[in-house]
Motif scaffolding. Structure first.
Motif, PDB file in Angstrom:
ATOM      1  N   MET A  75      23.804  24.437  40.384  1.00 45.89           N
ATOM      2  CA  MET A  75      22.726  24.114  41.311  1.00 45.89           C
ATOM      3  C   MET A  75      23.192  23.276  42.492  1.00 45.89           C
ATOM      4  SD  MET A  75      19.910  25.672  40.857  1.00 45.89           S
ATOM      5  CE  MET A  75      21.011  27.055  40.515  1.00 45.89           C
ATOM      6  N   ALA A  76      24.254  22.492  42.292  1.00 47.56           N
ATOM      7  CA  ALA A  76      24.827  21.776  43.434  1.00 47.56           C
ATOM      8  C   ALA A  76      25.384  22.776  44.443  1.00 47.56           C
ATOM      9  CB  ALA A  76      25.927  20.825  42.970  1.00 47.56           C
ATOM     10  N   ILE A  77      25.916  23.877  43.934  1.00 45.93           N
ATOM     11  CA  ILE A  77      26.480  24.901  44.810  1.00 45.93           C
ATOM     12  C   ILE A  77      25.368  25.667  45.507  1.00 45.93           C
ATOM     13  CG2 ILE A  77      28.012  26.888  44.875  1.00 45.93           C
ATOM     14  CD1 ILE A  77      29.032  25.697  42.080  1.00 45.93           C
ATOM     15  N   ALA A  78      24.278  25.937  44.771  1.00 49.18           N
ATOM     16  CA  ALA A  78      23.128  26.599  45.400  1.00 49.18           C
ATOM     17  C   ALA A  78      22.597  25.747  46.547  1.00 49.18           C
ATOM     18  CB  ALA A  78      22.034  26.836  44.357  1.00 49.18           C
ATOM     19  N   GLY A  79      22.512  24.432  46.312  1.00 52.60           N
ATOM     20  CA  GLY A  79      22.092  23.529  47.390  1.00 52.60           C
ATOM     21  C   GLY A  79      23.079  23.528  48.536  1.00 52.60           C
ATOM     22  N   ALA A  80      24.373  23.647  48.202  1.00 49.74           N
ATOM     23  CA  ALA A  80      25.404  23.644  49.239  1.00 49.74           C
ATOM     24  C   ALA A  80      25.301  24.863  50.148  1.00 49.74           C
ATOM     25  CB  ALA A  80      26.794  23.587  48.602  1.00 49.74           C
ATOM     26  N   ILE A  81      24.873  25.994  49.588  1.00 50.24           N
ATOM     27  CA  ILE A  81      24.697  27.194  50.410  1.00 50.24           C
ATOM     28  C   ILE A  81      23.654  26.939  51.496  1.00 50.24           C
ATOM     29  CG2 ILE A  81      23.907  29.597  50.390  1.00 50.24           C
ATOM     30  CD1 ILE A  81      24.998  29.788  47.530  1.00 50.24           C
ATOM     31  N   VAL A  82      22.519  26.365  51.093  1.00 50.02           N
ATOM     32  CA  VAL A  82      21.470  26.039  52.065  1.00 50.02           C
ATOM     33  C   VAL A  82      21.959  24.961  53.015  1.00 50.02           C
ATOM     34  CG1 VAL A  82      19.108  25.199  52.339  1.00 50.02           C
ATOM     35  CG2 VAL A  82      19.682  26.670  50.397  1.00 50.02           C
ATOM     36  N   GLY A  83      22.656  23.954  52.466  1.00 48.58           N
ATOM     37  CA  GLY A  83      23.160  22.863  53.302  1.00 48.58           C
ATOM     38  C   GLY A  83      24.165  23.324  54.331  1.00 48.58           C
ATOM     39  N   ALA A  84      25.026  24.267  53.945  1.00 50.73           N
ATOM     40  CA  ALA A  84      26.026  24.766  54.888  1.00 50.73           C
ATOM     41  C   ALA A  84      25.368  25.543  56.026  1.00 50.73           C
ATOM     42  CB  ALA A  84      27.029  25.658  54.155  1.00 50.73           C
ATOM     43  N   GLY A  85      24.406  26.391  55.677  1.00 54.93           N
ATOM     44  CA  GLY A  85      23.696  27.146  56.713  1.00 54.93           C
ATOM     45  C   GLY A  85      22.910  26.236  57.623  1.00 54.93           C
ATOM     46  N   THR A  86      22.212  25.274  57.042  1.00 55.91           N
ATOM     47  CA  THR A  86      21.452  24.309  57.850  1.00 55.91           C
ATOM     48  C   THR A  86      22.386  23.451  58.684  1.00 55.91           C
ATOM     49  OG1 THR A  86      19.781  24.228  56.099  1.00 55.91           O
ATOM     50  CG2 THR A  86      19.732  22.474  57.737  1.00 55.91           C
ATOM     51  N   GLY A  87      23.529  23.078  58.072  1.00 59.94           N
ATOM     52  CA  GLY A  87      24.494  22.257  58.800  1.00 59.94           C
ATOM     53  C   GLY A  87      25.031  22.929  60.037  1.00 59.94           C
ATOM     54  N   GLY A  88      25.243  24.254  59.969  1.00 57.26           N
ATOM     55  CA  GLY A  88      25.712  24.973  61.150  1.00 57.26           C
ATOM     56  C   GLY A  88      24.715  24.875  62.294  1.00 57.26           C
ATOM     57  N   PHE A  89      23.432  25.016  61.981  1.00 60.16           N
ATOM     58  CA  PHE A  89      22.388  24.905  63.003  1.00 60.16           C
ATOM     59  C   PHE A  89      22.302  23.477  63.546  1.00 60.16           C
ATOM     60  CE2 PHE A  89      17.940  23.738  63.862  1.00 60.16           C
ATOM     61  CZ  PHE A  89      17.688  24.564  64.952  1.00 60.16           C
ATOM     62  N   LEU A  90      22.304  22.484  62.625  1.00 60.95           N
ATOM     63  CA  LEU A  90      22.183  21.088  63.052  1.00 60.95           C
ATOM     64  C   LEU A  90      23.379  20.634  63.868  1.00 60.95           C
ATOM     65  CD1 LEU A  90      20.713  19.420  59.827  1.00 60.95           C
ATOM     66  CD2 LEU A  90      19.507  20.002  61.941  1.00 60.95           C
ATOM     67  N   ASN A  91      24.570  21.125  63.534  1.00 55.42           N
ATOM     68  CA  ASN A  91      25.764  20.753  64.305  1.00 55.42           C
ATOM     69  C   ASN A  91      25.634  21.149  65.767  1.00 55.42           C
ATOM     70  OD1 ASN A  91      28.044  19.426  62.885  1.00 55.42           O
ATOM     71  ND2 ASN A  91      27.738  21.065  61.426  1.00 55.42           N
ATOM     72  N   ASP A  92      25.089  22.319  66.009  1.00 62.33           N
ATOM     73  CA  ASP A  92      24.914  22.773  67.391  1.00 62.33           C
ATOM     74  C   ASP A  92      23.727  22.099  68.068  1.00 62.33           C
ATOM     75  OD1 ASP A  92      27.079  24.437  67.359  1.00 62.33           O
ATOM     76  OD2 ASP A  92      25.946  26.256  66.906  1.00 62.33           O
ATOM     77  N   ARG A  93      22.672  21.832  67.301  1.00 63.68           N
ATOM     78  CA  ARG A  93      21.432  21.335  67.886  1.00 63.68           C
ATOM     79  C   ARG A  93      21.442  19.832  68.121  1.00 63.68           C
ATOM     80  NH1 ARG A  93      17.799  24.141  70.594  1.00 63.68           N
ATOM     81  NH2 ARG A  93      18.017  25.771  69.033  1.00 63.68           N
ATOM     82  N   ILE A  94      21.777  19.051  67.081  1.00 67.15           N
ATOM     83  CA  ILE A  94      21.678  17.580  67.216  1.00 67.15           C
ATOM     84  C   ILE A  94      23.036  16.890  67.223  1.00 67.15           C
ATOM     85  CG2 ILE A  94      19.422  17.604  66.109  1.00 67.15           C
ATOM     86  CD1 ILE A  94      20.724  16.503  63.584  1.00 67.15           C
ATOM     87  N   GLY A  95      24.109  17.627  66.934  1.00 65.31           N
ATOM     88  CA  GLY A  95      25.439  17.035  66.992  1.00 65.31           C
ATOM     89  C   GLY A  95      26.077  16.836  65.633  1.00 65.31           C
ATOM     90  N   ARG A  96      27.385  16.557  65.656  1.00 63.51           N
ATOM     91  CA  ARG A  96      28.152  16.404  64.417  1.00 63.51           C
ATOM     92  C   ARG A  96      27.808  15.088  63.709  1.00 63.51           C
ATOM     93  NH1 ARG A  96      28.744  20.992  67.210  1.00 63.51           N
ATOM     94  NH2 ARG A  96      30.883  21.566  67.755  1.00 63.51           N
ATOM     95  N   LYS A  97      27.700  14.020  64.465  1.00 62.57           N
ATOM     96  CA  LYS A  97      27.451  12.696  63.881  1.00 62.57           C
ATOM     97  C   LYS A  97      26.116  12.617  63.148  1.00 62.57           C
ATOM     98  CE  LYS A  97      26.734   7.878  65.327  1.00 62.57           C
ATOM     99  NZ  LYS A  97      26.867   6.924  66.436  1.00 62.57           N
ATOM    100  N   PRO A  98      24.984  12.975  63.756  1.00 61.52           N
ATOM    101  CA  PRO A  98      23.712  12.916  63.022  1.00 61.52           C
ATOM    102  C   PRO A  98      23.691  13.809  61.788  1.00 61.52           C
ATOM    103  CG  PRO A  98      23.326  13.178  65.379  1.00 61.52           C
ATOM    104  CD  PRO A  98      24.781  13.409  65.149  1.00 61.52           C
ATOM    105  N   THR A  99      24.381  14.953  61.860  1.00 66.56           N
ATOM    106  CA  THR A  99      24.423  15.845  60.706  1.00 66.56           C
ATOM    107  C   THR A  99      25.127  15.178  59.536  1.00 66.56           C
ATOM    108  OG1 THR A  99      24.468  17.777  62.172  1.00 66.56           O
ATOM    109  CG2 THR A  99      25.137  18.132  59.895  1.00 66.56           C
ATOM    110  N   MET A 100      26.222  14.444  59.817  1.00 68.48           N
ATOM    111  CA  MET A 100      26.921  13.739  58.747  1.00 68.48           C
ATOM    112  C   MET A 100      26.047  12.637  58.154  1.00 68.48           C
ATOM    113  SD  MET A 100      29.766  14.845  57.634  1.00 68.48           S
ATOM    114  CE  MET A 100      29.831  13.426  56.565  1.00 68.48           C
ATOM    115  N   ILE A 101      25.285  11.957  58.970  1.00 68.46           N
ATOM    116  CA  ILE A 101      24.400  10.893  58.479  1.00 68.46           C
ATOM    117  C   ILE A 101      23.323  11.475  57.565  1.00 68.46           C
ATOM    118  CG2 ILE A 101      22.678   9.180  59.185  1.00 68.46           C
ATOM    119  CD1 ILE A 101      24.416   8.652  61.667  1.00 68.46           C
ATOM    120  N   ILE A 102      22.769  12.618  57.959  1.00 64.41           N
ATOM    121  CA  ILE A 102      21.779  13.289  57.099  1.00 64.41           C
ATOM    122  C   ILE A 102      22.414  13.666  55.761  1.00 64.41           C
ATOM    123  CG2 ILE A 102      20.376  15.375  56.840  1.00 64.41           C
ATOM    124  CD1 ILE A 102      19.942  15.295  59.892  1.00 64.41           C
ATOM    125  N   ALA A 103      23.654  14.164  55.803  1.00 68.44           N
ATOM    126  CA  ALA A 103      24.359  14.524  54.565  1.00 68.44           C
ATOM    127  C   ALA A 103      24.522  13.302  53.666  1.00 68.44           C
ATOM    128  CB  ALA A 103      25.721  15.130  54.892  1.00 68.44           C
TER     129      ALA A 103
END
Length: 585
Positions: A75-103
């Protein structure tokens, strides 16, 4: 600089990385702070291997239900699939730094939920939350490091993220071993992850955004200031000009697509030949990394050691330290060689070694199963009607039963209590209950639930170590390096997300099926299957993955545009000249 500007073809020694860091310590501060995401990634994926042994003891439904064990891990991996896809969008939209803080926030919450769990479903929820953070960190940490690193030491610095991932896994095994005698065992193991998450969150608040992302968002003065802290005064102007030319070219190509939706960007990415070829390479190495079975080894390492005939939980975890320690050591080797020997060469050599080790593991487990001790009716009856495994009593041909038949009978309801005189003499097939476990131990016998006593089982531990040695320097770290540099900046977030989702999706399939496969195919059949998958991965890497060593991002784009000619390890000419044979995707 990640995008380039300064084109260098010289072989970069690992000492060059130290020289650059000594001159500009700020570079290491950026890399290490972001790399804590890798540490959390490694810890949260590694810690479950030991925690699961004690979760099984606390919750009987977990002990007797294989799919529930696999679900807690997966289930950690299932969450990681969603997190990776969301992370790609957030990296472009709000930046690398805020995405890491959310993580980091997700890491913290998930760790607390797991530590306070009162039932398996609560552990699963915590694992999903942690997985979201893992998925975001898995692509954001190397991306941030890559975009704040000078070109000639980019590979070495991105490898620090791989080192921290493997270091996090090693630390998780140490923590697991340290808490084996402490009340709450698995709660402490899972809850400790909240501490580095909090530390990184604080550190990230003090760090700047990626200069590439800032320049892209027209925050040019901020980008220039950060570049000034990374490069010497004589280089900043040149780097800034190269960055401006790169991004201006991208914006011109994008036109009105700059603010497009994620779905539109994905569609456009697959319609672009350069990006499509980059994705073919990036997704190939990410899927191949998981198809070799590495995370079944890391998630289930103590279980695999027990399958080899080591019954003790603490001993299994102690031996598992060998694999995680070698994994961390291999990451250091990768940092030393990746910018000298090249990405492609290290992956191909790594895959060959992996295939040989997996094949050898399959042979060892096959021979171990064939030599499993027999089940004795006298020994089994010794524990009484309620103590003997009911499946054994009702079997059509009990004299043919071995320890392996007993353990694989049905839904983990049977255990093997070894002969008191010698573990490899015929023993008892007993019901897998706390009562029979206590009774077995009270007679100074050894109680087996995963694997059988074996005189060659220690070879499996040695081969696991060799497997890690061949995996870690190549397939362990290089796929993340390739994905941090092979995509054009305008597509880097979305393509990195696609590749990371591919990685985690494959990871989910592998980890969710490992215990089921060992039940259906046996341990030997499972490792033979992984060897076959690894061979297929080797073929795909050979034909689809180019060498990117020492190339600025712009030159990588040109190479993908023209195509490349596959060769064993590549050479300087392959990355400089137009290839005669293009690999078409």
């Amino acid at each position: 600089m990640v995008e380039g500007g300064i084109v260098t073809k010289e072989k970069t020694d690992y000492t060059e990385c130290f020289r650059e860091i000594i001159k500009v310590p700020y570079i290491m501060r950026l890399a290490f702070s972001a790399g804590i995401g890798g540490l959390l990634f490694g810890y949260d994926t590694g810690v479950i291997s030991g925690a699961l042994l004690y979760i099984r003891e606390d919750f009987q439904e977990v002990e007797h239900t294989i799919w529930l064990q696999e679900t807690i891990v997966a289930m950690a991996i299932a969450g990681a699939i969603v997190g990776a896809g969301t992370g790609g969008f957030l990296n472009d939209r709000i930046g690398r730094k805020p995405t890491m803080i959310i993580a980091d926030i997700l890491f913290f919450i998930g760790a607390i939920v797991q530590a306070l769990a009162v039932a398996p479903w609560m552990i699963i929820i915590g694992r999903v939350i942690v997985g979201l953070g893992v998925g975001m960190a898995s692509m954001t940490s190397p991306l941030y490091i890559s975009e704040t690193s000078p070109t000639k030491i980019r590979g070495a610095l991105v490898s620090t993220n791989g080192l921290l991932i493997t270091g996090g896994q090693f630390i998780s095994y140490l923590i697991n071993l340290g808490f084996t005698r402490v009340a709450g065992t698995w709660r402490w193991m899972l809850g400790v992850a909240a501490i580095p998450a909090l530390v990184q969150c604080i550190l990230m608040l003090t760090l700047p955004e990626s200069p590439r992302w800032l320049y892209r968002k027209k925050r040019i003065s901020e980008a220039e200031e950060i570049l000034g802290r990374i490069y010497g005064p004589e280089q900043v102007e040149e780097e800034l000009r190269a960055l401006k030319a790169s991004i201006d070219n991208e914006l011109e190509l994008e036109g009105d697509m700059a603010e497009a939706s994620i779905f539109t960007k994905v569609k456009q990415a697959f319609g672009n030949k350069v990006v499509r070829r980059g994705l073919a390479a990036g997704v190939t190495v990410q899927v191949a990394q998981q198809c070799v079975g590495i995370n079944t080894v890391m998630y289930y390492s103590p279980t695999i050691v027990q399958l080899a005939g080591i019954a003790s939980n603490s001993t299994a975890m102690a031996l598992s330290l060998i694999t995680s320690g070698l994994n961390a050591l291999g990451s250091i080797v990768s940092m030393m060689l990746v910018d000298r020997k090249g990405r492609r060469c290290m992956m191909l050599i790594s895959m060959v070694g992996i295939i040989l080790c997996l094949t050898a593991l399959g042979i060892v487990f096959n021979q171990s199963a064939a030599a499993a001790p027999k089940v004795s009716l006298v020994e089994s009856s010794h524990f009484g009607v309620n103590g003997t495994c009911p499946v054994y009593y009702s079997a059509s041909n009990p004299p043919s039963w071995s320890c392996m038949t007993c353990l694989r009978s049905t839904n983990n309801q049977c255990a093997f209590c070894a002969n008191k005189a010698n573990e490899r003499f015929p023993g008892a097939c007993v019901a897998a209950t706390d009562f029979t476990k206590t009774a077995c131990h009270s007679e100074q016998r050894v109680y087996f639930t995963q694997g059988c006593p074996s005189k060659i089982g220690f070879f499996a531990v040695i081969l696991l170590g060799l497997y890690i040695i061949t995996y870690s320097p190549g397939m362990g770290t290089v796929p993340w390096i390739v994905n941090s540099e092979i995509y054009p900046l305008r597509y880097r977030g979305v393509c990195g997300g696609i590749a990371a989702v591919s990685n985690w999706s494959t990871n989910l399939i592998m980890s969710e099926t490992f215990l089921t496969l060992t039940q259906a195919l046996g341990s030997s059949g499972t490792f033979f299957l992984y060897a076959g998958l690894s061979f297929i991965g080797l073929i795909f890497i050979y034909f689809l993955v180019p060498e990117t060593k020492g190339l600025p991002i712009e030159d990588i784009e040109k190479m993908l545009e023209k195509g490349f000619k596959p060769s064993l390890c590549g050479n300087e000419k392959d990355t400089e000249d137009t290839a005669k044979v293009a690999v078409v995707v």
